[in-house]
Design a protein around this motif. Structure first.
Motif, PDB file in Angstrom:
ATOM      1  N   ASP A  91       0.936  -1.095  -0.142  1.00  0.00           N
ATOM      2  CA  ASP A  91      -0.050  -0.154  -0.147  1.00  0.00           C
ATOM      3  C   ASP A  91       0.903   1.166  -0.051  1.00  0.00           C
ATOM      4  OD1 ASP A  91      -1.915   1.669   0.061  1.00  0.00           O
ATOM      5  OD2 ASP A  91      -2.938   1.048   2.186  1.00  0.00           O
ATOM      6  N   LYS A  92       1.019   1.889  -1.083  1.00  0.00           N
ATOM      7  CA  LYS A  92       1.801   3.235  -1.245  1.00  0.00           C
ATOM      8  C   LYS A  92       1.098   4.399  -1.150  1.00  0.00           C
ATOM      9  CE  LYS A  92       5.062   0.504  -4.173  1.00  0.00           C
ATOM     10  NZ  LYS A  92       5.892   0.561  -5.516  1.00  0.00           N
ATOM     11  N   ASP A  93      -0.218   4.454  -0.459  1.00  0.00           N
ATOM     12  CA  ASP A  93      -0.842   5.471  -0.566  1.00  0.00           C
ATOM     13  C   ASP A  93      -0.067   6.731   0.234  1.00  0.00           C
ATOM     14  OD1 ASP A  93      -2.819   7.879   0.207  1.00  0.00           O
ATOM     15  OD2 ASP A  93      -4.465   6.195  -0.065  1.00  0.00           O
ATOM     16  N   PRO A  94       0.397   8.018  -0.567  1.00  0.00           N
ATOM     17  CA  PRO A  94       0.787   8.935   0.115  1.00  0.00           C
ATOM     18  C   PRO A  94       0.363   9.741   1.222  1.00  0.00           C
ATOM     19  CG  PRO A  94      -0.075   9.716  -1.819  1.00  0.00           C
ATOM     20  CD  PRO A  94      -0.354   8.326  -1.693  1.00  0.00           C
ATOM     21  N   ASN A  95      -1.072   9.463   1.622  1.00  0.00           N
ATOM     22  CA  ASN A  95      -1.692   9.856   2.742  1.00  0.00           C
ATOM     23  C   ASN A  95      -1.767   8.900   4.257  1.00  0.00           C
ATOM     24  OD1 ASN A  95      -2.672  12.157   1.745  1.00  0.00           O
ATOM     25  ND2 ASN A  95      -4.124  10.746   0.362  1.00  0.00           N
ATOM     26  N   LEU A  96      -0.998   7.765   3.822  1.00  0.00           N
ATOM     27  CA  LEU A  96      -0.914   6.884   5.045  1.00  0.00           C
ATOM     28  C   LEU A  96      -0.102   7.597   6.390  1.00  0.00           C
ATOM     29  CD1 LEU A  96       0.218   3.562   3.540  1.00  0.00           C
ATOM     30  CD2 LEU A  96      -2.033   4.258   4.121  1.00  0.00           C
ATOM     31  N   ARG A  97       0.855   8.378   6.126  1.00  0.00           N
ATOM     32  CA  ARG A  97       1.380   9.028   7.203  1.00  0.00           C
ATOM     33  C   ARG A  97       0.670  10.271   7.674  1.00  0.00           C
ATOM     34  NH1 ARG A  97       6.542   8.231   8.214  1.00  0.00           N
ATOM     35  NH2 ARG A  97       7.141   7.761   5.755  1.00  0.00           N
ATOM     36  N   SER A  98       0.413  10.351   8.761  1.00  0.00           N
ATOM     37  CA  SER A  98      -0.014  11.848   9.552  1.00  0.00           C
ATOM     38  C   SER A  98       0.963  12.686   9.591  1.00  0.00           C
ATOM     39  CB  SER A  98      -0.813  11.083  10.721  1.00  0.00           C
ATOM     40  OG  SER A  98      -1.139  12.318  11.729  1.00  0.00           O
ATOM     41  N   MET A  99       0.309  13.891   9.474  1.00  0.00           N
ATOM     42  CA  MET A  99       1.260  15.141   9.800  1.00  0.00           C
ATOM     43  C   MET A  99       1.709  15.170  11.365  1.00  0.00           C
ATOM     44  SD  MET A  99      -0.008  17.908   7.430  1.00  0.00           S
ATOM     45  CE  MET A  99       1.337  19.236   8.046  1.00  0.00           C
ATOM     46  N   TYR A 100       0.866  14.904  12.258  1.00  0.00           N
ATOM     47  CA  TYR A 100       1.121  14.932  13.453  1.00  0.00           C
ATOM     48  C   TYR A 100       0.868  13.643  14.259  1.00  0.00           C
ATOM     49  CZ  TYR A 100       0.422  19.714  11.960  1.00  0.00           C
ATOM     50  OH  TYR A 100       0.527  21.139  11.151  1.00  0.00           O
ATOM     51  N   GLY A 101       1.675  13.009  14.880  1.00  0.00           N
ATOM     52  CA  GLY A 101       1.811  11.686  15.514  1.00  0.00           C
ATOM     53  C   GLY A 101       1.532  10.567  14.586  1.00  0.00           C
ATOM     54  N   ASN A 102       1.744   9.331  15.406  1.00  0.00           N
ATOM     55  CA  ASN A 102       1.811   8.254  14.692  1.00  0.00           C
ATOM     56  C   ASN A 102       0.234   7.862  13.999  1.00  0.00           C
ATOM     57  OD1 ASN A 102       4.537   7.933  15.073  1.00  0.00           O
ATOM     58  ND2 ASN A 102       4.251   6.808  16.930  1.00  0.00           N
ATOM     59  N   LYS A 103       0.293   6.856  13.029  1.00  0.00           N
ATOM     60  CA  LYS A 103      -0.993   6.509  12.406  1.00  0.00           C
ATOM     61  C   LYS A 103      -1.322   5.015  12.420  1.00  0.00           C
ATOM     62  CE  LYS A 103      -5.035   7.335  10.646  1.00  0.00           C
ATOM     63  NZ  LYS A 103      -6.171   8.049  11.401  1.00  0.00           N
ATOM     64  N   THR A 104      -2.201   4.493  12.846  1.00  0.00           N
ATOM     65  CA  THR A 104      -2.495   3.093  12.761  1.00  0.00           C
ATOM     66  C   THR A 104      -3.368   2.869  11.822  1.00  0.00           C
ATOM     67  OG1 THR A 104      -1.802   2.873  15.113  1.00  0.00           O
ATOM     68  CG2 THR A 104      -3.023   1.113  14.312  1.00  0.00           C
TER      69      THR A 104
END
Length: 200
Positions: A91-104
């Motif tokens: 999954d290479k969706d560029p929106n997987l990473r959150s700008m603020y804090g870790n994302k599960t």
């Protein structure tokens, strides 16, 4: 009535994809989803042909009931590769990473055969994409010297995931910087607040 030869209709769903694992790639912000390929149907009989099963990969923001939880179909028609035990998808969706804090994120799969029969949901597997973006540099830093202390003030950072601030001191801008920890015994630094509140 007139009877004649007819082709049996396959109405049995494939078995549920098993052994779901997720591996995050934090530098890239990607998630690899891996599972064991399905070769049997839900009755325990071989799929014919056994390489006809395909997969759908879904992404969720939680691990609740997948029928009630919103999902995103991130991969469709992933084919079985004959001779391999496991299959994977990145999954290479560029929106997987959150700008603020870790994302599960949570992933589930469904398998379907050439007759359109679809398996039940797989179990969910989670992956954490870490926040690797550092906070912005503190602004409006001002200092005021007294006989027995130095007071430091700065503007609070706007990031909502701020955990605190670290203050460093050096004899000059080219010197060795030493962190001024709250437990330091030096009275000069007793006003330092690790949570970033400005001393008035």
């Amino acid at each position: 009535g007139i009877t004649g030869p007819h082709t049996p209709v396959d109405s049995t769903a494939p078995s549920v994809p098993m052994d779901i694992t997720t591996v995050p790639d934090n530098p890239k912000g990607w998630v690899t989803v891996r599972w064991t390929q399905v070769v049997m149907n839900s009755n325990g009989h071989w799929e014919r042909p056994d390489s006809s099963v395909k997969y759908k990969v879904f992404r969720f923001t939680g691990s609740g009931n997948p029928d009630d939880w919103p999902s995103v179909l991130v991969a469709d028609n992933i084919p079985t590769i004959k001779g391999l035990h496991a299959r994977d998808f990145i999954d290479k969706d560029p929106n997987l990473r959150s700008m603020y804090g870790n994302k599960t994120w949570w992933y589930r799969l469904k398998a379907f055969d050439i007759s359109g029969n679809t398996s039940q949901w797989s179990v969910a597997s989670s992956a954490i994409i870490k926040d690797i973006t550092p906070p912005s540099i503190p602004k409006n830093v001002n200092t005021k010297g007294y006989e027995n202390r130095i007071e430091i003030k700065w503007a609070a950072n706007p990031e909502p995931d701020m955990a605190g601030y670290r203050v460093y001191r050096s004899l000059c801008h080219l010197g060795t910087w030493v962190e001024c920890k709250p437990q330091d015994s030096c009275k000069t630094w007793q006003g330092y607040n690790p949570y970033g509140e400005k001393k008035e």
